[in-house]
Design a protein around this motif. Sequence first.
Motif, PDB file in Angstrom:
ATOM      1  N   ARG A 178       4.526   6.219  -4.963  1.00 17.36           N
ATOM      2  CA  ARG A 178       4.691   6.141  -6.279  1.00 17.36           C
ATOM      3  C   ARG A 178       3.476   6.973  -6.893  1.00 17.36           C
ATOM      4  O   ARG A 178       3.829   8.011  -8.033  1.00 17.36           O
ATOM      5  CB  ARG A 178       4.419   4.836  -7.058  1.00 17.36           C
ATOM      6  CG  ARG A 178       4.670   4.634  -8.443  1.00 17.36           C
ATOM      7  CD  ARG A 178       6.295   4.937  -8.795  1.00 17.36           C
ATOM      8  NE  ARG A 178       6.399   6.092  -9.226  1.00 17.36           N
ATOM      9  CZ  ARG A 178       7.543   6.923  -9.372  1.00 17.36           C
ATOM     10  NH1 ARG A 178       8.668   5.757  -9.082  1.00 17.36           N
ATOM     11  NH2 ARG A 178       7.789   7.897  -9.832  1.00 17.36           N
ATOM     12  N   GLY A 179       2.436   7.087  -6.429  1.00 16.12           N
ATOM     13  CA  GLY A 179       1.397   8.029  -6.875  1.00 16.12           C
ATOM     14  C   GLY A 179       1.556   9.430  -6.633  1.00 16.12           C
ATOM     15  O   GLY A 179       1.437  10.298  -7.355  1.00 16.12           O
ATOM     16  N   ARG A 193       3.908   1.520  -0.969  1.00 17.60           N
ATOM     17  CA  ARG A 193       4.701   1.858  -2.374  1.00 17.60           C
ATOM     18  C   ARG A 193       3.615   2.402  -3.317  1.00 17.60           C
ATOM     19  O   ARG A 193       4.171   3.309  -4.119  1.00 17.60           O
ATOM     20  CB  ARG A 193       4.965   0.586  -2.924  1.00 17.60           C
ATOM     21  CG  ARG A 193       5.696   0.424  -4.241  1.00 17.60           C
ATOM     22  CD  ARG A 193       5.503  -0.821  -5.065  1.00 17.60           C
ATOM     23  NE  ARG A 193       6.064  -2.023  -4.183  1.00 17.60           N
ATOM     24  CZ  ARG A 193       6.045  -3.325  -4.689  1.00 17.60           C
ATOM     25  NH1 ARG A 193       5.468  -3.418  -5.865  1.00 17.60           N
ATOM     26  NH2 ARG A 193       6.206  -4.225  -4.048  1.00 17.60           N
ATOM     27  N   GLY A 194       2.378   2.080  -3.491  1.00 20.14           N
ATOM     28  CA  GLY A 194       1.528   2.804  -4.441  1.00 20.14           C
ATOM     29  C   GLY A 194       1.313   4.160  -3.893  1.00 20.14           C
ATOM     30  O   GLY A 194       1.095   5.126  -4.945  1.00 20.14           O
ATOM     31  N   VAL A 230      10.041   1.181  -6.111  1.00 21.23           N
ATOM     32  CA  VAL A 230       9.412   2.217  -6.090  1.00 21.23           C
ATOM     33  C   VAL A 230      10.214   3.469  -6.642  1.00 21.23           C
ATOM     34  O   VAL A 230       9.940   4.584  -7.090  1.00 21.23           O
ATOM     35  CB  VAL A 230       8.739   2.648  -4.921  1.00 21.23           C
ATOM     36  CG1 VAL A 230       9.812   3.129  -3.848  1.00 21.23           C
ATOM     37  CG2 VAL A 230       7.808   3.752  -4.990  1.00 21.23           C
ATOM     38  N   TRP A 236       0.992  -1.104  -0.144  1.00 23.66           N
ATOM     39  CA  TRP A 236       0.073   0.157   0.018  1.00 23.66           C
ATOM     40  C   TRP A 236       1.049   1.224   0.076  1.00 23.66           C
ATOM     41  O   TRP A 236       0.651   2.271  -0.654  1.00 23.66           O
ATOM     42  CB  TRP A 236      -1.009  -0.074   1.291  1.00 23.66           C
ATOM     43  CG  TRP A 236      -1.326   1.285   1.506  1.00 23.66           C
ATOM     44  CD1 TRP A 236      -2.633   1.952   1.161  1.00 23.66           C
ATOM     45  CD2 TRP A 236      -0.690   2.358   2.674  1.00 23.66           C
ATOM     46  NE1 TRP A 236      -2.682   3.135   1.768  1.00 23.66           N
ATOM     47  CE2 TRP A 236      -1.766   3.516   2.552  1.00 23.66           C
ATOM     48  CE3 TRP A 236      -0.124   2.224   3.418  1.00 23.66           C
ATOM     49  CZ2 TRP A 236      -1.499   4.413   3.198  1.00 23.66           C
ATOM     50  CZ3 TRP A 236       0.426   3.201   4.357  1.00 23.66           C
ATOM     51  CH2 TRP A 236      -0.431   4.312   4.223  1.00 23.66           C
TER      52      TRP A 236
END
Length: 303
Positions: A172-173, A168-169, A194, A166
């Motif tokens: 990255r976002g 990482r996302g 990432v 979670w």
Amino acid sequence: MIEVEHLTKRYGGQLAVDDVSFTCEPGTVTGFLGPNGAGKSTTMRMICGLTPPTSGGATVDGVPYRRLGNPGRKVGVLLDASAQHAGRTGREILALAAITMGLDTARIPERLAKVGLDKTAARRRLRGYSLGMRQRLGLAYAMLGDPAVLILDEPANGLDPEGIFWMRGLLRGFADRGGTVLLSSHLLREVEAVADRLVVIGNGRILVQGGKDQLLGEAGTLVRAADPAELDSLLQSMGITGSRSADGSMLVPSDPQTIGKAAAAAGVVLLELRPAGAGGLEEMFLRLTGNGHGDSKLEEVTR
């Protein structure tokens, strides 16, 4: 943008950070890596104005952190997830931060939900939080003011595999929307997944830095021979200086094809021959930091 220029920190006769310089650009995640005691946390504290440097400096968008007006609106910082009053609830901690930054406290439930903390967790006092919950609260705190820059020291500590995925996302976002992330972590595979850029530090100084793909793709060649002495003679005749690891293999600044052809012509039997970057960030990190001093040979190989 984060710009670090010749940061140096001495504690008496001990040199904790030695002439460290690097840049973190918008739209990127920079992985800041190194073994324990390498100087990562000291460097991050100097960037955030918590530790005065002996020399050098650091800026965020051209301004030292201490001179930023309302810094929480520009830079989100998570250096210690437990650095909050243990008797306050998660909601109270964010509410006080929002009031300090001049933000509407009505945004707090949404921010807690964004990091996976429900209403029960919001009412719980910090002393009752697990380490993973404290990390999630720390991320909510860092992102509360909608900053353009995040500086995070070991934010994945205590998170389970789902939580790491979670996060990482989330990071990255954030970067893909134009944000700047400086991330220190011991979870090398997650950093590899990432990060766009890498900065590796050892004994207080930069060992290597650059784009992740470039560093992993140009890390040199790993070669191991049945007779190490024959390999040493071959490399010497080629004018190549390598670095030997504990398993007897050599890390050399050349491509596998060149080494393989020369070994075949000289009758040197090779047991291993492959690009050093094939083992990923973890292998590169261990080889860079395994010598303890990050000698110049390794630095030349990986730059």
